[in-house]
Write a protein that holds these residues in place. Structure first.
Motif, short mmCIF file in Angstrom:
data_model
loop_
_atom_site.label_atom_id
_atom_site.label_comp_id
_atom_site.label_asym_id
_atom_site.label_seq_id
_atom_site.Cartn_x
_atom_site.Cartn_y
_atom_site.Cartn_z
N ASP A 46 -20.25 -23.34 69.21
CA ASP A 46 -19.89 -22.18 68.34
C ASP A 46 -19.67 -22.32 66.82
N TYR A 88 -16.86 -26.00 75.75
CA TYR A 88 -16.88 -24.77 75.26
C TYR A 88 -15.85 -24.26 74.70
N CYS A 94 -14.62 -22.31 71.86
CA CYS A 94 -15.09 -21.11 70.69
C CYS A 94 -14.06 -20.98 69.49
N THR A 123 -10.20 -21.67 70.94
CA THR A 123 -9.90 -21.49 72.35
C THR A 123 -9.73 -23.07 72.85
N PRO A 144 -10.53 -24.39 76.72
CA PRO A 144 -10.66 -23.75 78.06
C PRO A 144 -9.98 -24.95 79.22
N HIS A 191 -6.29 -24.17 78.56
CA HIS A 191 -5.87 -22.98 78.64
C HIS A 191 -4.93 -22.34 77.47
N ASN A 224 -8.47 -19.99 81.27
CA ASN A 224 -9.91 -20.38 80.87
C ASN A 224 -10.35 -19.59 79.60
N ARG A 234 -12.28 -18.23 76.51
CA ARG A 234 -13.50 -18.46 75.88
C ARG A 234 -13.53 -17.47 74.74
N GLY A 235 -14.43 -16.73 74.33
CA GLY A 235 -14.73 -16.05 73.35
C GLY A 235 -13.36 -15.71 72.59
N LYS A 284 -11.97 -16.02 80.83
CA LYS A 284 -12.95 -16.11 81.73
C LYS A 284 -12.33 -15.97 83.17
N THR A 336 -17.69 -14.49 78.62
CA THR A 336 -17.20 -15.58 77.69
C THR A 336 -17.27 -15.10 76.44
#
Length: 160
Positions: free
Chosen positions: A23, A62, A64, A75, A77, A80, A103, A105-106, A120, A149
């Motif tokens: 990202d 992942y 973001c 974030t 994931p 958390h 989880n 994400r975005g 998510k 996501t």
């Protein structure tokens, strides 16, 4: 790669591993934040950029990232969590409540500093206050939020 409005490549920042950037967010005209998972940005001699690594962010694949004012939001994931830090990397706040957000994400920030995050696994969209102390769920699985996501805020409202 940074590309201008005419589609011309302005500069390229090489990564140690191909396709390892996940990202990216613009901090200003000259500064970007990049999440690179388990890799890192290559710091080659003679290039016209500097690298600042934000400590204690973990390195999930992942992660973001988004920015607002003088802060970077991201974030994690695996843990958390949603975190806010200064450009220097100093942690401002961290939000964690697995009963509300699993989880994450975005992530995107509105012009008032409210943090919108997609959960998510919790199948929701949560808004966290600019100080990280309060949150509210605004969309649920029943609203069609399942396995999302990504999220963005534009002139037309929220997109996910």
């Amino acid at each position: 790669m940074a590309v201008n409005a005419d589609g011309e490549v302005v500069y390229t920042i090489p990564l140690k591993e191909l396709y390892s950037a996940f990202d990216v967010a613009s901090l200003d005209d000259l500064t970007i934040a990049v999440s690179t998972g388990y890799s890192a940005i290559e710091n080659k001699p003679g290039v016209n950029y500097s690298i600042t690594t934000i400590p204690n962010t973990g390195s999930p694949l992942y992660l973001c990232v988004s920015t607002h004012a003088d802060k970077i939001f991201f974030t994690n994931p695996d843990k958390h969590t949603v975190s806010c830090c200064l450009y220097s990397g100093k942690l401002v706040w961290e939000f964690k409540d697995k009963s509300v957000l699993k989880n994450p994400r975005g992530i995107t920030i509105d012009n008032k500093g409210n943090v919108f995050v997609v959960g998510k696994d919790s199948c929701n969209v949560v808004v966290i206050s600019p100080d990280g102390n309060q949150c509210i769920q605004i969309l649920y699985k029943e609203d069609g939020i399942d396995g999302l996501t990504a999220i963005a805020i534009g002139k037309g409202g929220i997109s996910y």
